[in-house]
Motif scaffolding. Structure first.
Motif: not given
Length: 310
Positions: A16-17, A23-24, A28-35
């Motif tokens: 899980a980690f 993800r985080y 999430k640190l990239q400037d992109i959309p996530l589904a």
């Protein structure tokens, strides 16, 4: 607590980690959309963990005789949990995990992706019933399943959010996930062979076919040394090409201390290792290599952001 021990909760927390870090600490640190939103991604992690937990349960149910030889003090099924209760627990975990996968597949409008969860669940069952008894096949299956837990992030969070305008950028990010999936596969494959070396006596008594049984412990240790040496050379190349080449010096230091150095320690120790205690130690070392290797994706991203501010 006995049920937590049955599902190897420490390994599930690591799984899980790992998925949360990707993800985080990466996407999430990239400037992109996530589904997926936060709740849906949490469900993806939960689904993966539940199906993996079911795999541990069915493995313990079908592996009772071998466990009496290899680790009699840690037996749970048939001792503190009845076989019937374990089977019921297994079905609940599987149905819930696959059910969540079905829901998420429809959320991203890819209902066929439900097949991935069904295939993983079925493969874990086949591993416990027959594949683990086949030379190297069982080791490869377990290693592939860990690497797929990395790739599934791209399938559910990146692929549905990809369009013509960001296809190139998403492709680069997906390729990085593939790099880490390959890393997880190789190190976990080595670890599975080492665990077979630790359990060689019990496996032999149960008529199983593992590499240490087929080649002997000494020759297997040479094979493992070769695989570890190959992996370490790849790590050196990757660090030199992608980290040194981009002036990510903090990430370079981290990689050498927490990933490369333990691999060198492993190679030194595996050459002459003979006892169960030594193999158990080396298996633990590889688990930490996987952990710190996955964590490096966060370190690399923080290093990139630090360089950008500087």
């Amino acid at each position: 607590m006995k049920y937590l021990k049955l599902i190897r909760y420490q390994n599930l927390l690591l799984l899980a980690f790992m998925q949360l870090i990707f993800r985080y600490g990466f996407l999430k640190l990239q400037d992109i959309p996530l589904a997926l939103n936060h709740f849906q991604y949490g469900l993806l992690v939960l689904s993966t963990v539940l199906i993996a937990a079911a795999g541990y349960v069915i493995n313990d149910i079908l592996d009772q005789e071998t466990d009496y030889d290899n680790r009699p003090n840690s037996i749970i099924v048939g001792k503190t949990i009845s076989e019937k209760a374990a089977y019921n627990f297994y079905f609940i975990l599987n149905i819930t995990g696959v059910g969540i996968g079905f829901y998420l597949s429809n959320v991203i409008q890819r209902p066929s992706f439900t097949g991935a969860f069904i295939i993983i669940s079925a493969t874990l069952y086949m591993y416990a019933t027959s594949l683990k008894q086949m030379l190297l096949i069982g080791n490869i299956i377990v290693a592939l399943l860990l690497s797929f837990s990395v790739l599934i992030i791209g399938l559910f969070d990146l692929l549905p959010a990809t369009y013509d305008g960001n296809r190139a950028e998403m492709g680069i990010l997906f390729s990085m996930l593939i790099d880490y999936a390959v890393f997880a596969f190789i190190i976990n494959l080595i670890r599975e062979i080492v665990k077979d070396m630790e359990d060689v006596e019990g496996d032999y008594n149960q008529g199983m076919s593992t590499l240490p049984i087929a080649l002997g412990v000494i020759k297997t240790s040479r094979v493992v040394f070769g695989l570890a040496n190959f992996s370490t050379l790849i790590l050196f190349w990757y660090i030199n090409t992608y980290l040194m080449g981009n002036a990510l010096y903090f990430a370079v230091i981290y990689g050498f201390i927490f990933v490369v150095a333990p691999m060198i320690f492993f190679m030194i120790k595996i050459w002459n290792a003979k006892s169960k205690e030594e193999f158990h130690l080396l298996s633990t070392v590889l688990k930490w290599v996987i952990f710190f290797g996955i964590l490096s994706v966060l370190v690399i991203n923080l290093n990139i952001h630090y360089n950008a501010k500087g």
